[in-house]
Scaffold this motif. Structure first.
Motif, PDB file in Angstrom:
ATOM      1  N   SER A 124       3.179  -2.682   5.501  1.00 18.58           N
ATOM      2  CA  SER A 124       1.763  -3.058   5.597  1.00 18.58           C
ATOM      3  C   SER A 124       1.248  -3.029   7.028  1.00 18.58           C
ATOM      4  O   SER A 124       0.044  -2.881   7.250  1.00 18.58           O
ATOM      5  CB  SER A 124       1.545  -4.458   5.022  1.00 18.58           C
ATOM      6  OG  SER A 124       2.139  -5.444   5.858  1.00 18.58           O
ATOM      7  N   ALA A 159       7.614  -8.818  -5.556  1.00 17.95           N
ATOM      8  CA  ALA A 159       8.011  -7.619  -6.302  1.00 17.95           C
ATOM      9  C   ALA A 159       9.202  -6.936  -5.639  1.00 17.95           C
ATOM     10  O   ALA A 159      10.146  -6.510  -6.321  1.00 17.95           O
ATOM     11  CB  ALA A 159       6.833  -6.655  -6.417  1.00 17.95           C
ATOM     12  N   VAL A 160       9.181  -6.837  -4.314  1.00 13.82           N
ATOM     13  CA  VAL A 160      10.294  -6.205  -3.595  1.00 13.82           C
ATOM     14  C   VAL A 160      11.553  -7.065  -3.713  1.00 13.82           C
ATOM     15  O   VAL A 160      12.653  -6.538  -3.912  1.00 13.82           O
ATOM     16  CB  VAL A 160       9.921  -5.937  -2.120  1.00 13.82           C
ATOM     17  CG1 VAL A 160      11.133  -5.499  -1.319  1.00 13.82           C
ATOM     18  CG2 VAL A 160       8.808  -4.905  -2.032  1.00 13.82           C
ATOM     19  N   VAL A 194       7.945  -5.545   3.571  1.00 15.52           N
ATOM     20  CA  VAL A 194       6.498  -5.575   3.344  1.00 15.52           C
ATOM     21  C   VAL A 194       5.750  -5.643   4.680  1.00 15.52           C
ATOM     22  O   VAL A 194       4.715  -4.994   4.843  1.00 15.52           O
ATOM     23  CB  VAL A 194       6.113  -6.738   2.403  1.00 15.52           C
ATOM     24  CG1 VAL A 194       4.600  -6.916   2.317  1.00 15.52           C
ATOM     25  CG2 VAL A 194       6.700  -6.493   1.014  1.00 15.52           C
ATOM     26  N   ALA A 199      -2.161 -10.206  -2.056  1.00 13.11           N
ATOM     27  CA  ALA A 199      -1.525  -8.893  -2.231  1.00 13.11           C
ATOM     28  C   ALA A 199      -0.201  -8.847  -1.482  1.00 13.11           C
ATOM     29  O   ALA A 199       0.800  -8.309  -1.981  1.00 13.11           O
ATOM     30  CB  ALA A 199      -2.456  -7.786  -1.753  1.00 13.11           C
ATOM     31  N   PHE A 200      -0.172  -9.416  -0.286  1.00 12.30           N
ATOM     32  CA  PHE A 200       1.021  -9.445   0.545  1.00 12.30           C
ATOM     33  C   PHE A 200       2.134 -10.230  -0.158  1.00 12.30           C
ATOM     34  O   PHE A 200       3.263  -9.747  -0.299  1.00 12.30           O
ATOM     35  CB  PHE A 200       0.667 -10.080   1.896  1.00 12.30           C
ATOM     36  CG  PHE A 200       1.734  -9.981   2.938  1.00 12.30           C
ATOM     37  CD1 PHE A 200       1.800  -8.890   3.794  1.00 12.30           C
ATOM     38  CD2 PHE A 200       2.656 -11.000   3.111  1.00 12.30           C
ATOM     39  CE1 PHE A 200       2.764  -8.803   4.786  1.00 12.30           C
ATOM     40  CE2 PHE A 200       3.633 -10.927   4.099  1.00 12.30           C
ATOM     41  CZ  PHE A 200       3.683  -9.827   4.933  1.00 12.30           C
ATOM     42  N   GLN A 251       2.411 -11.025  -3.344  1.00 12.33           N
ATOM     43  CA  GLN A 251       2.822 -10.354  -4.578  1.00 12.33           C
ATOM     44  C   GLN A 251       3.786  -9.207  -4.271  1.00 12.33           C
ATOM     45  O   GLN A 251       4.754  -8.990  -5.000  1.00 12.33           O
ATOM     46  CB  GLN A 251       1.606  -9.831  -5.336  1.00 12.33           C
ATOM     47  CG  GLN A 251       0.805 -10.928  -5.996  1.00 12.33           C
ATOM     48  CD  GLN A 251      -0.481 -10.407  -6.620  1.00 12.33           C
ATOM     49  OE1 GLN A 251      -0.732  -9.209  -6.674  1.00 12.33           O
ATOM     50  NE2 GLN A 251      -1.305 -11.338  -7.081  1.00 12.33           N
ATOM     51  N   ALA A 252       3.512  -8.496  -3.188  1.00 11.06           N
ATOM     52  CA  ALA A 252       4.398  -7.395  -2.793  1.00 11.06           C
ATOM     53  C   ALA A 252       5.767  -7.931  -2.390  1.00 11.06           C
ATOM     54  O   ALA A 252       6.799  -7.353  -2.767  1.00 11.06           O
ATOM     55  CB  ALA A 252       3.773  -6.595  -1.653  1.00 11.06           C
TER      56      ALA A 252
END
Length: 102
Positions: free
Chosen positions: A33, A52-53, A29, A45-46, A48-49
């Motif tokens: 990003s 998710a990853v 990420v 957002a960071f 959450q990413a």
């Protein structure tokens, strides 16, 4: 690609912890990003990413089948790494020259 992301599948990594998976997700990420540490505005957002990853990575690792793993190995993770064969002896090292000082 990120050089600091290590391979997490067996036999390269016999023991994979949640911390290993999260560290790899964080590096990914960060790379995508362009932020090492996001601003307060982008933090949600960071994170959450990253989650998710990490989840996708865990699903991937859980679904992989490793060749040579015996039947009944759950997920085949944690398999012992393969050993490389010993290198052939160097013929120059075993020359016909006699003992010491010769």
């Amino acid at each position: 690609m990120c050089r600091s992301i290590k391979t997490l599948r067996p036999p390269m990594a016999p023991e994979v912890t949640d911390e290993d998976v999260r560290a790899a997700a964080l590096q990914y990420v960060r790379k995508v990003s362009g932020f090492r540490s996001p601003s307060a505005r982008n933090r949600d957002a960071f994170e959450q990413a990253v989650e998710a990853v990490a989840e996708a990575t865990r699903r991937l690792l859980d679904g992989l089948e490793v060749r040579g793993a015996g039947p009944g190995d759950p997920g085949t993770r944690g398999a012992a790494p393969r050993r490389r064969p010993a290198p052939a002896p160097d013929p120059r090292a075993t020359g016909s020259r006699g003992g010491a000082g010769g």
